[in-house]
Enzyme design. Structure first.
Site, mmCIF file in Angstrom:
data_model
loop_
_atom_site.group_PDB
_atom_site.id
_atom_site.type_symbol
_atom_site.label_atom_id
_atom_site.label_comp_id
_atom_site.label_asym_id
_atom_site.label_seq_id
_atom_site.Cartn_x
_atom_site.Cartn_y
_atom_site.Cartn_z
ATOM 1 N N ASP A 162 4.898 0.451 11.967
ATOM 2 C CA ASP A 162 3.688 -0.193 11.451
ATOM 3 C C ASP A 162 3.540 -1.641 11.923
ATOM 4 O O ASP A 162 2.520 -2.273 11.639
ATOM 5 C CB ASP A 162 3.658 -0.128 9.917
ATOM 6 C CG ASP A 162 3.434 1.292 9.411
ATOM 7 O OD1 ASP A 162 3.024 2.158 10.204
ATOM 8 O OD2 ASP A 162 3.681 1.541 8.208
ATOM 9 N N LYS B 145 0.839 -1.205 0.000
ATOM 10 C CA LYS B 145 0.000 0.000 0.000
ATOM 11 C C LYS B 145 0.870 1.249 0.000
ATOM 12 O O LYS B 145 0.649 2.180 -0.776
ATOM 13 C CB LYS B 145 -0.894 0.015 1.242
ATOM 14 C CG LYS B 145 -1.544 1.373 1.508
ATOM 15 C CD LYS B 145 -2.318 1.415 2.809
ATOM 16 C CE LYS B 145 -1.466 1.682 4.031
ATOM 17 N NZ LYS B 145 -1.348 3.088 4.436
ATOM 18 N N ASN B 146 1.842 1.286 0.905
ATOM 19 C CA ASN B 146 2.617 2.512 1.073
ATOM 20 C C ASN B 146 3.607 2.763 -0.053
ATOM 21 O O ASN B 146 4.287 3.780 -0.066
ATOM 22 C CB ASN B 146 3.324 2.518 2.425
ATOM 23 C CG ASN B 146 2.325 2.766 3.558
ATOM 24 O OD1 ASN B 146 1.177 3.140 3.292
ATOM 25 N ND2 ASN B 146 2.744 2.543 4.783
ATOM 26 N N ARG C 6 -4.696 10.639 3.870
ATOM 27 C CA ARG C 6 -3.596 11.556 4.089
ATOM 28 C C ARG C 6 -2.513 11.420 3.017
ATOM 29 O O ARG C 6 -1.858 12.397 2.633
ATOM 30 C CB ARG C 6 -2.984 11.279 5.465
ATOM 31 C CG ARG C 6 -1.877 12.216 5.788
ATOM 32 C CD ARG C 6 -1.198 11.912 7.093
ATOM 33 N NE ARG C 6 -0.269 12.987 7.395
ATOM 34 C CZ ARG C 6 0.942 13.045 6.917
ATOM 35 N NH1 ARG C 6 1.404 12.113 6.110
ATOM 36 N NH2 ARG C 6 1.723 14.071 7.226
ATOM 37 N N ASP D 285 -5.157 9.074 9.028
ATOM 38 C CA ASP D 285 -5.086 8.260 10.247
ATOM 39 C C ASP D 285 -5.061 9.100 11.508
ATOM 40 O O ASP D 285 -4.440 10.144 11.548
ATOM 41 C CB ASP D 285 -3.787 7.456 10.242
ATOM 42 C CG ASP D 285 -3.985 6.103 9.598
ATOM 43 O OD1 ASP D 285 -3.036 5.344 9.581
ATOM 44 O OD2 ASP D 285 -5.103 5.840 9.141
HETATM 45 N N1 EPU Z 1 7.210 14.600 10.113
HETATM 46 C C1 EPU Z 1 7.366 15.933 10.374
HETATM 47 N N2 EPU Z 1 7.479 16.801 9.328
HETATM 48 C C2 EPU Z 1 7.441 16.401 8.037
HETATM 49 C C3 EPU Z 1 7.259 15.035 7.763
HETATM 50 C C4 EPU Z 1 7.152 14.151 8.829
HETATM 51 O O1 EPU Z 1 7.404 16.336 11.504
HETATM 52 O O2 EPU Z 1 7.564 17.242 7.127
HETATM 53 C C5 EPU Z 1 7.089 13.662 11.235
HETATM 54 C C6 EPU Z 1 5.701 13.132 11.339
HETATM 55 O O3 EPU Z 1 4.895 14.001 12.101
HETATM 56 C C7 EPU Z 1 5.894 11.782 11.999
HETATM 57 C C8 EPU Z 1 7.280 11.357 11.523
HETATM 58 O O4 EPU Z 1 7.896 12.528 11.031
HETATM 59 O O5 EPU Z 1 5.936 11.912 13.382
HETATM 60 C C9 EPU Z 1 7.263 10.254 10.476
HETATM 61 O O6 EPU Z 1 6.697 10.732 9.290
HETATM 62 P P1 EPU Z 1 7.061 10.171 7.856
HETATM 63 O O7 EPU Z 1 7.031 11.310 6.908
HETATM 64 O O8 EPU Z 1 8.313 9.349 7.921
HETATM 65 O O9 EPU Z 1 5.877 9.170 7.592
HETATM 66 P P2 EPU Z 1 4.704 9.332 6.537
HETATM 67 O O10 EPU Z 1 5.272 9.485 5.170
HETATM 68 O O11 EPU Z 1 3.719 10.299 7.021
HETATM 69 C C10 EPU Z 1 4.675 6.730 6.046
HETATM 70 C C11 EPU Z 1 3.620 5.678 5.988
HETATM 71 C C12 EPU Z 1 3.165 5.318 7.396
HETATM 72 C C13 EPU Z 1 4.385 4.851 8.182
HETATM 73 C C14 EPU Z 1 5.457 5.936 8.171
HETATM 74 C C15 EPU Z 1 6.738 5.541 8.880
HETATM 75 C C16 EPU Z 1 2.477 6.121 3.915
HETATM 76 C C17 EPU Z 1 1.229 6.542 3.240
HETATM 77 N N3 EPU Z 1 2.478 6.155 5.226
HETATM 78 O O12 EPU Z 1 4.059 7.869 6.641
HETATM 79 O O13 EPU Z 1 2.258 4.251 7.255
HETATM 80 O O14 EPU Z 1 3.994 4.570 9.504
HETATM 81 O O15 EPU Z 1 5.788 6.267 6.803
HETATM 82 O O16 EPU Z 1 7.281 4.407 8.310
HETATM 83 O O17 EPU Z 1 3.442 5.723 3.270
HETATM 84 C C18 EPU Z 1 0.443 2.863 7.856
HETATM 85 O O18 EPU Z 1 0.588 2.276 6.777
HETATM 86 O O19 EPU Z 1 -0.271 2.389 8.784
HETATM 87 C C19 EPU Z 1 1.142 4.123 8.061
HETATM 88 C C20 EPU Z 1 0.743 5.037 8.950
#
Ligand code: EPU
Length: 426
Positions: free
Chosen positions: A311, A26-27, A98, A122
């Site tokens: 995750d 998915k991601n 998101r 989420d």
């Molecule tokens: N963060 C910031 N500023 C930013 C970007 C991120 O503060 O500009 C913080 C976030 O607030 C968070 C942390 O950094 O606390 C991690 O964020 P990251 O950008 O790494 O994650 P994401 O891209 O929002 C993806 C997955 C998540 C997974 C995380 C970590 C997708 C759609 N989502 O999220 O997946 O947990 O990476 O591996 O790819 C899930 O599938 O259940 C899920 C939530």
């Protein structure tokens, strides 16, 4: 009574045995769909999971002017991108997912402008976009926020820049890579995320003609090219779904072979299962987890890849809830991810949280009860806990689980679990 809602009815006690196949991640696939925007013409993605988020992303791309076909039987999505896509992603879609934010980078690159509604998604804590914004600004975009929209504009095109991420954010790395591939000059992204999903999108972009060095490392060097060509790409297998099956096998003292799974993407998680007492055997495209005893408790600290994935944290808390001993689980990515332990407590689990630490004291058996999924992974963790609970556990709000686990109930039943999808009054 309110409207009908779907729930999973889980009867505890089964030992999971057999084989299960994992589909594309998915991601990864959501970002690959967004990356298709970078080239005019038809891009085909394979091994696409049949989940709602793919439908939402398909709809978003259609609104941007793309012709999108999702062939469920073939597990493919094909996206025909026009010469001049629209550049506005509306709130009604972004609020449902998101990950819609991943069109930001490709739209600024391709249209020199993007209006993307600020995401909801989420319920797992505040998730900023500051690094996406800072990076695009470095590359010459002007980014503002107005009436709930992020407005990015780069009238003269993006230019290469050196960007140091404060934290190896998955989303920010993806946005900036997609923005950089057609920027003028060289972009360096330092402290970049290294998740297998990042490698997957870089591989696809390279097939499309992008020039990216350092793939799989924390320093990506991207030499902007004039334009990209559409491509045909198979999505990387979903390591989190594979890891969920691995925990399910260990937790139920079963034996499960997970096909289309790459053990090398789950090194720490599988090693933790070994420590818990499981037997893990790996092959090129599969692995088998077998457990003959009550698991030993295992401490966990979530970190960006190659650290232990956030995750899989709820699934491992479920394992610890019935393990022999006490475990300390530390969550470093998403603060609100511990909210689900209140639900787990309804099943009799002994979990105490203090800030971003959780102390889990194992019990021999949980006890079935109604519970509510608060996000995708919490939902998976609760279903697993239900498998080792005495009696019946009804997991509510399963729309969260459906977002990440295509065919979860069928797969569970295939492995011998007594799980059914039921309708309940809302
Ligand atoms: N963060 C910031 N500023 C930013 C970007 C991120 O503060 O500009 C913080 C976030 O607030 C968070 C942390 O950094 O606390 C991690 O964020 P990251 O950008 O790494 O994650 P994401 O891209 O929002 C993806 C997955 C998540 C997974 C995380 C970590 C997708 C759609 N989502 O999220 O997946 O947990 O990476 O591996 O790819 C899930 O599938 O259940 C899920 C939530």
């Amino acid at each position: 009574m309110g409207p009908m809602e779907e729930a999973f009815r889980v009867v505890g006690g089964a030992r999971l045995t057999g084989e299960v196949r994992v589909t594309g991640a998915k991601n990864s696939v959501l970002k690959l769909m967004a990356a298709a925007l970078l080239a005019r013409g038809r891009t085909t993605l394979r091994d696409v999971p049949d989940i709602l988020d793919v439908e939402i992303m398909a709809e978003l791309l259609r609104r941007l002017g793309c012709d999108v076909e999702h062939d469920r039987a073939e597990s493919t999505v094909s996206i025909d991108v026009p010469d001049q896509p629209e550049h506005r992603a509306d709130y009604d879609l972004v609020r449902r997912m998101r990950a819609s934010i991943c069109v930001l980078g490709p739209l600024v690159a391709r249209c020199r402008a993007a209006d993307v509604a600020l995401p909801g998604g989420d319920n797992i804590g505040s998730r900023g976009l500051d690094m996406h914004v800072a990076g695009l600004t470095r590359m010459g975009a002007t980014v503002t926020s107005e009436h709930g929209y992020l407005l990015a504009e780069a009238g003269r095109g993006l230019r290469g820049a050196t960007i140091w991420l404060d934290f190896p954010s998955v989303g920010a790395t993806e946005t900036l890579v997609m923005a950089a591939v057609t920027a003028h000059g060289e972009t360096v992204i330092d402290n970049a995320a290294r998740e297998p999903e990042i490698i997957d999108i870089c591989a696809m972009l390279v097939q499309m003609g992008a020039r990216i060095g350092g793939i799989g490392t924390s320093t990506l060097v991207i030499e902007g090219v004039d334009h990209l060509e559409p491509t045909d790409h198979t999505t990387v297998p979903d390591r989190i779904v594979a890891g969920t099956w691995a925990v399910a096998a260990a937790l139920t003292r079963g034996e499960v072979t997970v096909r289309n799974a790459r053990a090398e993407h789950l090194e720490i998680a599988l090693d933790k299962l070994l420590t818990a007492g499981a037997e893990v055997t790996t092959a090129r495209d599969s692995f088998t987890v077998r457990m003959d005893r009550r698991p030993r408790s295992i401490d966990i600290v979530t970190l960006p890849y190659p650290g232990f994935p956030t995750d899989l944290q709820p699934q491992f808390i479920a394992l610890n809830a019935i393990a022999d001993g006490a475990a300390l689980v530390t969550e470093n990515l998403f603060e609100a991810r511990f909210r689900f332990v209140h639900e787990l407590a309804r099943l009799g689990a002994d979990v105490h949280t203090e800030g971003h630490h959780a102390l889990v004291r194992g019990r021999p058996l949980l006890s079935g009860a109604p519970v509510e999924a608060t996000d995708i992974r919490a939902g998976a963790g609760l279903v697993l806990a239900g498998l080792v609970a005495d009696g019946i556990t009804v997991v509510h709000e399963v729309h969260h689980i459906d977002r990440g686990y295509a065919g979860f109930v069928d797969d569970l039943r295939g492995l011998g679990a007594d799980v059914t999808r039921i309708q309940v009054g809302g």
